[in-house]
Design an enzyme around this catalytic site. Sequence first.
Site, PDB file in Angstrom:
ATOM      1  N   ASN A 215      -0.510  -5.186  12.435  1.00  0.00           N
ATOM      2  CA  ASN A 215      -0.836  -5.944  11.218  1.00  0.00           C
ATOM      3  C   ASN A 215       0.426  -6.605  10.679  1.00  0.00           C
ATOM      4  O   ASN A 215       1.488  -6.511  11.274  1.00  0.00           O
ATOM      5  CB  ASN A 215      -1.477  -5.013  10.178  1.00  0.00           C
ATOM      6  CG  ASN A 215      -0.552  -3.882   9.816  1.00  0.00           C
ATOM      7  OD1 ASN A 215       0.506  -4.091   9.252  1.00  0.00           O
ATOM      8  ND2 ASN A 215      -0.941  -2.655  10.183  1.00  0.00           N
ATOM      9  N   ASP A 284      -6.180   2.083  11.338  1.00  0.00           N
ATOM     10  CA  ASP A 284      -7.188   3.145  11.214  1.00  0.00           C
ATOM     11  C   ASP A 284      -7.757   3.540  12.575  1.00  0.00           C
ATOM     12  O   ASP A 284      -8.270   4.635  12.752  1.00  0.00           O
ATOM     13  CB  ASP A 284      -8.322   2.691  10.290  1.00  0.00           C
ATOM     14  CG  ASP A 284      -7.858   2.663   8.840  1.00  0.00           C
ATOM     15  OD1 ASP A 284      -7.105   3.577   8.447  1.00  0.00           O
ATOM     16  OD2 ASP A 284      -8.221   1.717   8.113  1.00  0.00           O
ATOM     17  N   ILE A 314      -2.553   9.948   7.996  1.00  0.00           N
ATOM     18  CA  ILE A 314      -1.290  10.658   7.757  1.00  0.00           C
ATOM     19  C   ILE A 314      -1.203  11.138   6.313  1.00  0.00           C
ATOM     20  O   ILE A 314      -0.863  12.296   6.031  1.00  0.00           O
ATOM     21  CB  ILE A 314      -0.101   9.725   8.105  1.00  0.00           C
ATOM     22  CG1 ILE A 314      -0.204   9.292   9.570  1.00  0.00           C
ATOM     23  CG2 ILE A 314       1.231  10.400   7.819  1.00  0.00           C
ATOM     24  CD1 ILE A 314       0.615   8.076   9.938  1.00  0.00           C
ATOM     25  N   LYS A 348      -8.484  10.778  -0.651  1.00  0.00           N
ATOM     26  CA  LYS A 348      -7.355  11.309   0.127  1.00  0.00           C
ATOM     27  C   LYS A 348      -6.688  12.485  -0.576  1.00  0.00           C
ATOM     28  O   LYS A 348      -5.779  13.102  -0.031  1.00  0.00           O
ATOM     29  CB  LYS A 348      -6.335  10.214   0.408  1.00  0.00           C
ATOM     30  CG  LYS A 348      -6.930   9.041   1.216  1.00  0.00           C
ATOM     31  CD  LYS A 348      -5.877   8.162   1.847  1.00  0.00           C
ATOM     32  CE  LYS A 348      -6.524   6.962   2.531  1.00  0.00           C
ATOM     33  NZ  LYS A 348      -5.908   6.595   3.786  1.00  0.00           N
TER      34      LYS A 348
HETATM   35  O1  PMT Z   1       5.444  -3.984   4.534  1.00  0.00           O
HETATM   36  P1  PMT Z   1       5.316  -5.129   3.548  1.00  0.00           P
HETATM   37  O2  PMT Z   1       5.210  -6.475   4.228  1.00  0.00           O
HETATM   38  O3  PMT Z   1       6.377  -5.074   2.484  1.00  0.00           O
HETATM   39  O4  PMT Z   1       3.901  -4.959   2.795  1.00  0.00           O
HETATM   40  C1  PMT Z   1       3.697  -3.877   1.968  1.00  0.00           C
HETATM   41  C2  PMT Z   1       2.270  -3.310   2.120  1.00  0.00           C
HETATM   42  C3  PMT Z   1       1.253  -4.347   1.669  1.00  0.00           C
HETATM   43  C4  PMT Z   1       2.007  -2.916   3.586  1.00  0.00           C
HETATM   44  C5  PMT Z   1       2.246  -2.014   1.221  1.00  0.00           C
HETATM   45  O5  PMT Z   1       2.557  -2.371  -0.105  1.00  0.00           O
HETATM   46  C6  PMT Z   1       0.899  -1.327   1.297  1.00  0.00           C
HETATM   47  O6  PMT Z   1      -0.048  -1.663   0.598  1.00  0.00           O
HETATM   48  N1  PMT Z   1       0.799  -0.308   2.196  1.00  0.00           N
HETATM   49  C7  PMT Z   1      -0.438   0.402   2.499  1.00  0.00           C
HETATM   50  C8  PMT Z   1      -1.205  -0.382   3.510  1.00  0.00           C
HETATM   51  C9  PMT Z   1      -2.480   0.317   3.949  1.00  0.00           C
HETATM   52  O7  PMT Z   1      -2.607   0.633   5.075  1.00  0.00           O
HETATM   53  O8  PMT Z   1      -3.304   0.577   3.000  1.00  0.00           O
HETATM   54  P2  PMT Z   1      -4.705   1.393   3.225  1.00  0.00           P
HETATM   55  O9  PMT Z   1      -5.449   1.093   1.992  1.00  0.00           O
HETATM   56  O10 PMT Z   1      -5.317   1.013   4.523  1.00  0.00           O
HETATM   57  O11 PMT Z   1      -4.254   2.892   3.311  1.00  0.00           O
HETATM   58  C10 PMT Z   1      -4.178   3.713   2.148  1.00  0.00           C
HETATM   59  C11 PMT Z   1      -3.035   4.683   2.280  1.00  0.00           C
HETATM   60  O12 PMT Z   1      -3.265   5.619   3.332  1.00  0.00           O
HETATM   61  C12 PMT Z   1      -1.680   4.063   2.547  1.00  0.00           C
HETATM   62  O13 PMT Z   1      -0.737   4.773   1.800  1.00  0.00           O
HETATM   63  C13 PMT Z   1      -1.478   4.290   4.033  1.00  0.00           C
HETATM   64  O14 PMT Z   1      -0.088   4.439   4.355  1.00  0.00           O
HETATM   65  C14 PMT Z   1      -2.205   5.602   4.253  1.00  0.00           C
HETATM   66  N2  PMT Z   1      -2.799   5.735   5.585  1.00  0.00           N
HETATM   67  C15 PMT Z   1      -3.806   4.899   5.982  1.00  0.00           C
HETATM   68  C16 PMT Z   1      -4.390   5.095   7.207  1.00  0.00           C
HETATM   69  C17 PMT Z   1      -3.919   6.125   8.039  1.00  0.00           C
HETATM   70  N3  PMT Z   1      -4.447   6.316   9.221  1.00  0.00           N
HETATM   71  N4  PMT Z   1      -2.915   6.914   7.636  1.00  0.00           N
HETATM   72  C18 PMT Z   1      -2.344   6.735   6.418  1.00  0.00           C
HETATM   73  O15 PMT Z   1      -1.404   7.466   6.041  1.00  0.00           O
END
Ligand code: PMT
Length: 406
Positions: A215, A284, A314, A348
């Site tokens: 991504n 994911d 994670i 979570k």
């Molecule tokens: O890296 P940059 O270009 O500076 O951009 C920053 C960002 C937009 C990536 C950052 O600010 C951000 O929003 N990161 C989270 C991105 C994300 O995957 O969001 P999510 O809504 O899909 O996941 C929610 C949370 O669960 C996140 O904290 C993610 O790290 C965590 N997660 C998600 C899936 C997974 N399998 N394991 C995780 O730990």
Amino acid sequence: MSKNATTHHRNRRVLVGVTGGIAAYKSPELVRRLIDRGCEVRVVMTRGAGAFITPLTLQAVSGHPVHEHLLDADAESGMGHIELARWAELVVVAPATANFIARIAHGQADDLLTTLVLATTAEVAVAPAMNRQMWLHPATQANLDILRSRDIRIIGPGSGDQACGETGPGRMTEPEEIASLLAGDPADMAYAGRRILVTAGPTWEALDPVRGITNHSSGKMGYALAAAAADQGAEVILVSGPVHLQAPAGVRRIDVRSADEMLAAVLENLAGTDVFVAVAAVSDFRPARPAEHKIKKSPGEDTMTLELVRNPDILATVAALDSPPFTVGFAAETRDTLANARDKLAGKGVDVIAANDVGGADSAFDSDSNTVTLVHAGGEISIPTADKYAVAVDMLREIDRLLTGG
Ligand code: PMT
């Protein structure tokens, strides 16, 4: 973001550089605040600074003649520029204009102050002050990256009303805060003695040896959090997906590619962690059976079906441990941002979700600035739009408050 960020500059020889911005009127206050902390201060002004403040004011507060010119026979016979560069244990330039930052980024030495910065082996810090558009301009941001990569510490800027009538990032950090940060006053080292583990960047889920699912995450937000936490005294471990950024000074970086590798690195390094911040954009799903060799297309094959399997979560895994650290996740959303963030907070089982928008022109992905709302059990905290380091500083302050119940 200097590796020297935890160096304490009480009772030191400090050279204060003043460049030509309206915030120069605050420089005498900075000199006084440093003297309050036992420092001996000498001042160097650029020609532009003279349009905003007189040398006499700075001489009066520092107790020493102010140095202005590179080729000044009188000054050189007293404390010349090389002696000044050797004398200083710290050089702090406040305000630092966009022009000054550009000149030192590119090694120009066309006046006394830029020459001193090149000639000194002392730690250098700059407190930028400029119009918000100038601050956000990619040229300025690229120059700042160069400075950071050379261990020059960037202090601020703050965000708010500006002298030019605009509102946003670019205000010089207040003199008391600059002096306090440099001196390492306890209040500004809120994370001293704490350990923070940050995940950052994207993951890469291999499809075959040359292709994968990933991504747009650049890692900038996670790296900014790691840098800001290190600057505030934390021991920082940064588990990073593949990005094109240098590790912030003073931070231990562990490189990973896939979500599985990221989870393993996090769990291996979690012991003793006080705060876990999951900024990484983790895929994911991953291909169920990555091919050993490059996948070839066959004649007549117009479609291809990929089977994907779920990756471990994670953040949820860490939050579900018996005694988890304080856990902070991010929610990257394209709509219903706060509602989705609340769902993630509960789903979570984490302490805080930092909601940010990744849809449209203002997407947080790969940009230098961000706008974040912290969602927690007790409510919401808005972090104003600012460059990602400033957002990180604000986030850490709020996390500290939530952690300590302050
Ligand atoms: O890296 P940059 O270009 O500076 O951009 C920053 C960002 C937009 C990536 C950052 O600010 C951000 O929003 N990161 C989270 C991105 C994300 O995957 O969001 P999510 O809504 O899909 O996941 C929610 C949370 O669960 C996140 O904290 C993610 O790290 C965590 N997660 C998600 C899936 C997974 N399998 N394991 C995780 O730990």
